[in-house]
Design an enzyme around this catalytic site. Sequence first.
Site, PDB file in Angstrom:
ATOM      1  N   ASN A  10      36.790  39.739  42.604  1.00 47.15           N
ATOM      2  CA  ASN A  10      36.626  40.974  42.991  1.00 47.15           C
ATOM      3  C   ASN A  10      34.943  40.981  43.466  1.00 47.15           C
ATOM      4  OD1 ASN A  10      36.001  43.592  43.145  1.00 47.15           O
ATOM      5  ND2 ASN A  10      35.771  44.237  40.892  1.00 47.15           N
ATOM      6  N   TRP A  11      34.957  41.151  45.013  1.00 47.58           N
ATOM      7  CA  TRP A  11      33.680  40.783  45.677  1.00 47.58           C
ATOM      8  C   TRP A  11      32.816  42.239  45.491  1.00 47.58           C
ATOM      9  CZ3 TRP A  11      35.457  37.795  50.562  1.00 47.58           C
ATOM     10  CH2 TRP A  11      35.426  36.584  50.338  1.00 47.58           C
ATOM     11  N   LYS A  12      33.484  43.217  45.186  1.00 50.48           N
ATOM     12  CA  LYS A  12      32.934  44.586  45.227  1.00 50.48           C
ATOM     13  C   LYS A  12      32.164  44.856  46.783  1.00 50.48           C
ATOM     14  CE  LYS A  12      31.957  43.964  40.435  1.00 50.48           C
ATOM     15  NZ  LYS A  12      31.418  44.080  39.202  1.00 50.48           N
ATOM     16  N   HIS A  95      38.824  50.668  38.889  1.00 54.29           N
ATOM     17  CA  HIS A  95      37.782  49.887  38.365  1.00 54.29           C
ATOM     18  C   HIS A  95      36.852  50.761  37.636  1.00 54.29           C
ATOM     19  CE1 HIS A  95      34.369  47.329  38.378  1.00 54.29           C
ATOM     20  NE2 HIS A  95      35.191  46.321  38.331  1.00 54.29           N
ATOM     21  N   GLU A  97      33.709  50.814  38.064  1.00 55.02           N
ATOM     22  CA  GLU A  97      32.766  51.241  38.700  1.00 55.02           C
ATOM     23  C   GLU A  97      33.239  52.566  39.936  1.00 55.02           C
ATOM     24  OE1 GLU A  97      31.919  47.382  40.733  1.00 55.02           O
ATOM     25  OE2 GLU A  97      30.868  47.116  38.683  1.00 55.02           O
ATOM     26  N   GLU A 167      38.924  45.671  31.215  1.00 53.39           N
ATOM     27  CA  GLU A 167      37.418  45.394  31.471  1.00 53.39           C
ATOM     28  C   GLU A 167      36.468  46.332  30.731  1.00 53.39           C
ATOM     29  OE1 GLU A 167      37.207  43.435  35.200  1.00 53.39           O
ATOM     30  OE2 GLU A 167      36.740  45.509  35.684  1.00 53.39           O
ATOM     31  N   GLY A 173      29.077  42.846  34.595  1.00 58.17           N
ATOM     32  CA  GLY A 173      27.787  42.663  35.425  1.00 58.17           C
ATOM     33  C   GLY A 173      26.554  42.556  34.566  1.00 58.17           C
ATOM     34  N   SER A 211      31.930  39.517  32.892  1.00 60.93           N
ATOM     35  CA  SER A 211      30.717  38.492  33.003  1.00 60.93           C
ATOM     36  C   SER A 211      31.481  37.122  32.667  1.00 60.93           C
ATOM     37  CB  SER A 211      29.816  38.639  31.901  1.00 60.93           C
ATOM     38  OG  SER A 211      29.098  39.946  32.035  1.00 60.93           O
ATOM     39  N   GLY A 232      33.675  39.104  38.673  1.00 62.44           N
ATOM     40  CA  GLY A 232      32.840  39.793  39.598  1.00 62.44           C
ATOM     41  C   GLY A 232      31.644  38.825  40.184  1.00 62.44           C
ATOM     42  N   GLY A 233      30.704  38.789  39.633  1.00 60.28           N
ATOM     43  CA  GLY A 233      29.396  38.041  39.875  1.00 60.28           C
ATOM     44  C   GLY A 233      29.969  36.397  40.136  1.00 60.28           C
TER      45      GLY A 233
HETATM   46  P1  PGA Z   1      31.482  40.663  36.564  1.00 56.96           P
HETATM   47  O1  PGA Z   1      32.342  41.937  36.930  1.00 56.96           O
HETATM   48  O2  PGA Z   1      32.277  39.483  36.326  1.00 56.96           O
HETATM   49  O3  PGA Z   1      30.178  40.542  37.516  1.00 56.96           O
HETATM   50  O4  PGA Z   1      31.014  41.059  35.111  1.00 56.96           O
HETATM   51  C1  PGA Z   1      33.670  42.104  36.681  1.00 56.96           C
HETATM   52  C2  PGA Z   1      34.604  43.277  37.288  1.00 56.96           C
HETATM   53  O5  PGA Z   1      33.705  44.164  37.561  1.00 56.96           O
HETATM   54  O6  PGA Z   1      35.606  43.095  37.637  1.00 56.96           O
END
Ligand code: PGA
Length: 249
Positions: A10-12, A95, A97, A167, A173, A211, A232-233
Amino acid sequence: MSRTPYIAANWKMNKTVAEAAQFIDTLLPRIAATQSDVVVCPPFTALAAVVERRYGTAVKVAAQNMHEEESGAFTGEISAPMLVELDVEAVVLGHSERRQFFGETDEALARKVPAALAADLEPILCVGESEEARDGGETEAVLERQLQTDLAGVDPVALSRVVIAYEPIWAIGTGRVATPEQAQEACACIRDVVRLRGAAADQIRILYGGSVKPGNAAEILSQPDVDGALVGGAALDPEDFAAIVEAAG
Ligand code: PGA
């Protein structure tokens, strides 16, 4: 029952078209031998470039959001037919966010999940509890409530085509990863909720997200009810993401 591992990047709101292309070109040779489902979720602007580069490979492409209507006066939104036209195969829905910053509600998700399925897009539905809910012992109640509402309009047969990502908001994050036991417990709870809905719960892929890094992926992915990861990251770097794909076996 053995389920094919599902590892999603997930590149956001990251990566231009040029950066996305470079990532895919580095990633593809690194994951050529994988038996897992590998999914990349670029921003809308890079979807076409990623789709084009992954033709002939096992990589699937997912959008990060979608509107439930096919077209109309919804400025700034993207519909399922627009994604399907690009050969996008999946879409992340709900998601945290989007729930937190853009007012995404469970009621909207109850319309979006069936709309994605009807368009033959694989929904990757995200659920998860806040830190307060976990501290208050409400994790299972929150997951159950989200799933019951978000999946209310999905019949048991279609439900087996939904990928669900657990999640926990406190782990996204933050560098604070859930323990393998916490991830297992929550994913097993999700499978139970799905089973009660009459779906083929043993077929559904349930992912952990929050994470995930090359160093912790193998242990999390070894849990019996954790079928993959939404990353994500660590998915912004093709080498790190490839290492996580490798950890899935
Ligand atoms: P993260 O994000 O790996 O940076 O914690 C995961 C996500 O939001 O899907």
